[in-house]
Design a protein around this motif. Sequence first.
Motif, mmCIF file in Angstrom:
data_model
loop_
_atom_site.group_PDB
_atom_site.id
_atom_site.type_symbol
_atom_site.label_atom_id
_atom_site.label_comp_id
_atom_site.label_asym_id
_atom_site.label_seq_id
_atom_site.Cartn_x
_atom_site.Cartn_y
_atom_site.Cartn_z
ATOM 1 N N ILE A 53 0.848 -1.191 0.000
ATOM 2 C CA ILE A 53 0.000 0.000 0.000
ATOM 3 C C ILE A 53 0.887 1.244 0.000
ATOM 4 N N ALA A 54 0.693 2.087 -0.986
ATOM 5 C CA ALA A 54 1.495 3.301 -1.114
ATOM 6 C C ALA A 54 0.614 4.419 -1.667
ATOM 7 N N GLU A 55 1.156 5.608 -1.741
ATOM 8 C CA GLU A 55 0.423 6.732 -2.328
ATOM 9 C C GLU A 55 0.024 6.398 -3.762
ATOM 10 N N PRO A 56 -1.168 6.900 -4.202
ATOM 11 C CA PRO A 56 -2.089 7.757 -3.457
ATOM 12 C C PRO A 56 -2.998 6.951 -2.534
ATOM 13 N N LEU A 57 -3.239 7.509 -1.341
ATOM 14 C CA LEU A 57 -4.120 6.856 -0.377
ATOM 15 C C LEU A 57 -4.834 7.917 0.455
ATOM 16 N N CYS A 58 -5.899 7.501 1.108
ATOM 17 C CA CYS A 58 -6.649 8.417 1.951
ATOM 18 C C CYS A 58 -5.761 8.831 3.125
ATOM 19 N N PRO A 59 -5.567 10.129 3.369
ATOM 20 C CA PRO A 59 -4.684 10.556 4.452
ATOM 21 C C PRO A 59 -5.216 10.221 5.841
ATOM 22 N N CYS A 60 -6.489 9.850 5.930
ATOM 23 C CA CYS A 60 -7.067 9.493 7.228
ATOM 24 C C CYS A 60 -7.007 7.984 7.447
ATOM 25 N N CYS A 61 -7.744 7.216 6.662
ATOM 26 C CA CYS A 61 -7.845 5.776 6.921
ATOM 27 C C CYS A 61 -6.780 4.957 6.208
ATOM 28 N N GLY A 62 -6.068 5.554 5.240
ATOM 29 C CA GLY A 62 -5.008 4.835 4.556
ATOM 30 C C GLY A 62 -5.457 3.921 3.438
ATOM 31 N N THR A 63 -6.744 3.950 3.072
ATOM 32 C CA THR A 63 -7.221 3.141 1.954
ATOM 33 C C THR A 63 -6.577 3.620 0.661
ATOM 34 N N PHE A 65 -6.076 4.582 -3.168
ATOM 35 C CA PHE A 65 -6.912 4.984 -4.295
ATOM 36 C C PHE A 65 -6.433 4.263 -5.552
ATOM 37 N N THR A 66 -7.371 3.937 -6.427
ATOM 38 C CA THR A 66 -7.004 3.260 -7.668
ATOM 39 C C THR A 66 -6.556 4.243 -8.741
ATOM 40 N N LEU A 67 -6.889 5.532 -8.575
ATOM 41 C CA LEU A 67 -6.528 6.565 -9.546
ATOM 42 C C LEU A 67 -5.879 7.741 -8.813
ATOM 43 N N PRO A 68 -5.072 8.543 -9.497
ATOM 44 C CA PRO A 68 -4.497 9.732 -8.859
ATOM 45 C C PRO A 68 -5.600 10.679 -8.391
ATOM 46 N N VAL A 69 -5.396 11.278 -7.218
ATOM 47 C CA VAL A 69 -6.365 12.222 -6.651
ATOM 48 C C VAL A 69 -5.606 13.432 -6.114
ATOM 49 N N PRO A 70 -6.272 14.565 -5.912
ATOM 50 C CA PRO A 70 -5.603 15.734 -5.334
ATOM 51 C C PRO A 70 -5.051 15.429 -3.945
ATOM 52 N N ALA A 88 -4.806 5.860 10.048
ATOM 53 C CA ALA A 88 -4.567 4.414 9.989
ATOM 54 C C ALA A 88 -3.715 4.129 8.769
ATOM 55 N N ARG A 89 -2.761 3.224 8.946
ATOM 56 C CA ARG A 89 -1.896 2.817 7.843
ATOM 57 C C ARG A 89 -1.663 1.314 7.915
ATOM 58 N N ALA A 90 -1.399 0.711 6.763
ATOM 59 C CA ALA A 90 -1.067 -0.712 6.684
ATOM 60 C C ALA A 90 -0.001 -0.879 5.624
#
Length: 255
Positions: A53-63, A65-70, A88-90
């Motif tokens: 799991i790496a960027e891009p991800l939700c800065p809160c829950c760490g899920t 993202f499948t596509l680039p996001v702001p 949260a991070r994993a």
Amino acid sequence: MKNLALGRLSAIPAQLARWSLDMLLPPRCMLCGETVAEPGRLCAGCWPMLDFIAEPLCPCCGTPFTLPVPAGMLCGACLAKPPRYRRARAALVYGGGGRDLVLRFKRADRTDLARGLADLMARAGAALLQDADLIVPVPLHRGRLWRRRYNQSALLAQALARRSGKPAIPDLLQRLRPTPSLGGLGRQERRRALAGAIRVNPVRRELLRGKSVLLIDDVFTTGATSGACLRALQQAGATAVDILTLARVVRPELV
């Protein structure tokens, strides 16, 4: 110069011991058992089997993202209902090689994997480790601990503590009663199963007040277990709680 030479000489016995051990018991890949350069590592063949799991991800829950996001954009779940934890991070997606690695560590007595797995977690949760005052594992009930003989979350917490220099308190949280296996249960069923099951150890309570806590578990699924721990920690005075796990279940509908 003299002190430098002495320091190098003092390191020789440790190096010889390491070389001797590697000759007798060569380091093995954590997943397939192939010989690797150092203990707690993955071979070149197994590395691609893991979904890191790496960027891009939700800065809160760490899920992820499948596509680039702001930058700073939250996932839909966190926007709809912000979690009570801070972040949260994993390290891994729970599936394929990631699932095999978790189960090997959790159910096959592979406690020797703790250091290598903690290294993966430390990279994924570097910012969380830096901000933590205490490292606290999710607890097992004493009956399950007796049957399994070890708490996998506590082993990870202790390995992270050695790596980071932050204190780990394995008995800060207590599981007061046995809970059923949560596999196959929905979010609400998991919450009901865990209601009132976890508390802060009364003799450790003062250590928690005003502290930022890093909660450690092996897998983040629905968040029910970490949520029960979170409520106990916050009620006892923790100022912030972050969650770091080895793997997490990623549902496409939440991304």
